[in-house]
Design a protein around this motif. Structure first.
Motif, mmCIF file in Angstrom:
data_model
loop_
_atom_site.group_PDB
_atom_site.id
_atom_site.type_symbol
_atom_site.label_atom_id
_atom_site.label_comp_id
_atom_site.label_asym_id
_atom_site.label_seq_id
_atom_site.Cartn_x
_atom_site.Cartn_y
_atom_site.Cartn_z
ATOM 1 N N TRP A 135 52.691 -28.527 32.911
ATOM 2 C CA TRP A 135 52.549 -27.963 34.241
ATOM 3 C C TRP A 135 51.583 -26.785 34.230
ATOM 4 C CZ3 TRP A 135 54.833 -30.437 38.259
ATOM 5 C CH2 TRP A 135 55.903 -31.291 37.975
ATOM 6 N N SER A 136 50.813 -26.623 35.297
ATOM 7 C CA SER A 136 49.969 -25.445 35.472
ATOM 8 C C SER A 136 50.765 -24.421 36.258
ATOM 9 C CB SER A 136 48.683 -25.812 36.238
ATOM 10 O OG SER A 136 47.903 -24.648 36.479
ATOM 11 N N GLY A 137 51.454 -23.538 35.543
ATOM 12 C CA GLY A 137 52.311 -22.573 36.220
ATOM 13 C C GLY A 137 52.744 -21.459 35.299
ATOM 14 N N VAL A 138 53.319 -20.427 35.896
ATOM 15 C CA VAL A 138 53.812 -19.276 35.133
ATOM 16 C C VAL A 138 55.137 -18.804 35.728
ATOM 17 C CG1 VAL A 138 51.577 -18.421 34.330
ATOM 18 C CG2 VAL A 138 52.433 -17.713 36.571
ATOM 19 N N VAL A 139 55.907 -18.089 34.908
ATOM 20 C CA VAL A 139 57.134 -17.430 35.365
ATOM 21 C C VAL A 139 57.049 -15.956 35.001
ATOM 22 C CG1 VAL A 139 58.553 -19.510 35.157
ATOM 23 C CG2 VAL A 139 58.365 -17.944 33.215
ATOM 24 N N SER A 140 57.787 -15.140 35.765
ATOM 25 C CA SER A 140 57.822 -13.706 35.475
ATOM 26 C C SER A 140 59.205 -13.169 35.801
ATOM 27 C CB SER A 140 56.760 -12.957 36.289
ATOM 28 O OG SER A 140 57.093 -12.950 37.670
ATOM 29 N N TRP A 141 59.525 -12.060 35.178
ATOM 30 C CA TRP A 141 60.797 -11.376 35.403
ATOM 31 C C TRP A 141 60.461 -9.944 35.795
ATOM 32 C CZ3 TRP A 141 64.782 -9.859 31.055
ATOM 33 C CH2 TRP A 141 65.930 -9.305 31.654
#
Length: 375
Positions: A135-141
């Motif tokens: 997937w072309s994506g990111v996560v952040s907290w």
């Protein structure tokens, strides 16, 4: 047995059956079953029918969740334009969390970076983590929020790319292991939503696999690596920093904070001093996120004359990517704008930017990097 007796027996059996059915329905109704059924229907219809109910309930750690109209009016999407669909789902119970979801078209939506907690792109405590799994994506907290963004390449159909964004507020994820699980769960929500959006809006993108885990440092922890040990988003800087160890600015470098290399639309590399404090930050942006940066405070750096209008970046560069409307954009800045404004440090920043941008652009299939000096 006479016909009249058989008739009476049949009536009694039928009556008993009806009574039992009514009792069962009452048990379901008053026991919460009807409410859960209604909740399930509302979630199934949310955001145009693309919300994955099971994944959302897993994220919120609840057996029942519902579409909260009040939360929608004050959700993280309030004031952001261009979204095809937005919705907010809340868990039942006093301690229930909530998740806001949105689907939009690249070039039309605003607030993608804000949804990752990156209103000021170059002031981030930790790098974003790639979703991975194709997937072309990111996560952040960021504080109490778990955030995720995925973009879908719709070039096959000639329509603008799709962007799917999610932000969740959940309780009880204070320790690192549980926080990591929470990030994985929101990645699962945003990718499953993206898969459904791909069908609904005719994108025909190549989809990734089911997300079962995320690579990268544990949430909430800064993992500093020696420059020579950088193998992720900072790996291009090893040769530059090793060859410039005596130069002003480079001599104080203690290591790097990086994310794994993947097909992510946002990549960060942070250079820290020997005490672990940030010195420089480098960021790469692709696709819809590259376009969205123009609507942020950091976007002031991309003035038409190539010069910065504020202290948001010290240098920037760009590259054209195959069949993409938006160019990729790369930025570097000192962590403390009040320090390191001498010519030698600025030149170091540009050397770092060229190496970082060239390596990232090549991995993403983009053309030559154009260095635009802002100061």
């Amino acid at each position: 047995m006479s016909n009249s007796r058989r008739t009476r027996s049949g009536v009694i059996v039928a009556a008993v059956t009806v009574v039992l059915a009514l009792v069962a329905a009452a048990v379901v109704f008053f026991g919460g079953g009807y409410e859960r059924w209604q909740d399930g229907r509302s979630v199934a219809r949310a955001c145009g029918g693309v919300v994955p109910g099971e994944a959302v309930r897993s994220l919120l750690r609840s057996n029942s969740a519902y579409v909260d109209r009040d939360s929608e009016e004050h959700s993280v999407f309030a004031g952001d334009a261009g979204w095809l669909e937005t919705c907010a789902v809340t868990a039942r119970g006093a301690d229930g969390g909530s998740v806001s979801l949105g689907v939009g078209r690249a070039g039309e939506v605003r607030g993608i970076l804000a949804g990752l907690g990156r209103q000021n792109l170059l002031q981030s405590p930790l790098p974003t983590t790639p979703v991975g799994s194709g997937w072309s994506g990111v996560v952040s907290w960021v504080g109490p929020l778990r955030n995720a963004v995925v973009q879908l390449d719709c070039r096959r159909t000639g329509v603008p790319d799709l962007v799917v964004r999610a932000s969740a507020l959940t309780d009880g994820e204070q320790d690192s292991a549980e926080a990591a699980a929470g990030l994985t769960r929101i990645a699962r929500v945003v990718t499953e939503t993206a898969g459904r959006a791909n069908d609904k809006w005719g994108c025909e993108a190549a989809l990734g696999k089911t997300v079962t885990s995320l690579a990268g440092p544990k949430p909430g922890r800064t993992e500093v690596k020696a420059v020579a040990e950088a193998h992720g988003t900072c790996r291009a800087l090893t040769a530059v920093l090793s060859g410039l160890s005596s130069r002003r600015g480079a001599s104080s470098v203690g290591g790097v904070v990086e994310a794994p290399v993947d097909a992510a639309p946002l990549e960060d590399c942070q250079i820290v001093d020997k005490g672990g404090e940030p010195l420089f930050q480098l960021t790469a942006l692709y696709g819809a996120l590259s376009g969205d940066v123009l609507s942020t405070r950091t976007g002031r750096v991309f003035a038409s004359d190539g010069r910065s209008e504020g202290e948001w970046a010290d240098a920037w560069a760009s590259a054209r990517c195959e069949q993409r409307t938006e160019p990729a954009r790369y930025l570097v800045a000192a962590a403390d704008p009040a320090k390191g404004r001498d010519a030698a440090t600025r030149e170091l920043e540009r050397l770092l930017l060229r190496a970082f941008a060239a390596e990232s652009a090549e991995r993403h299939g983009c053309g030559a990097v154009v260095d635009n000096r802002t100061k």
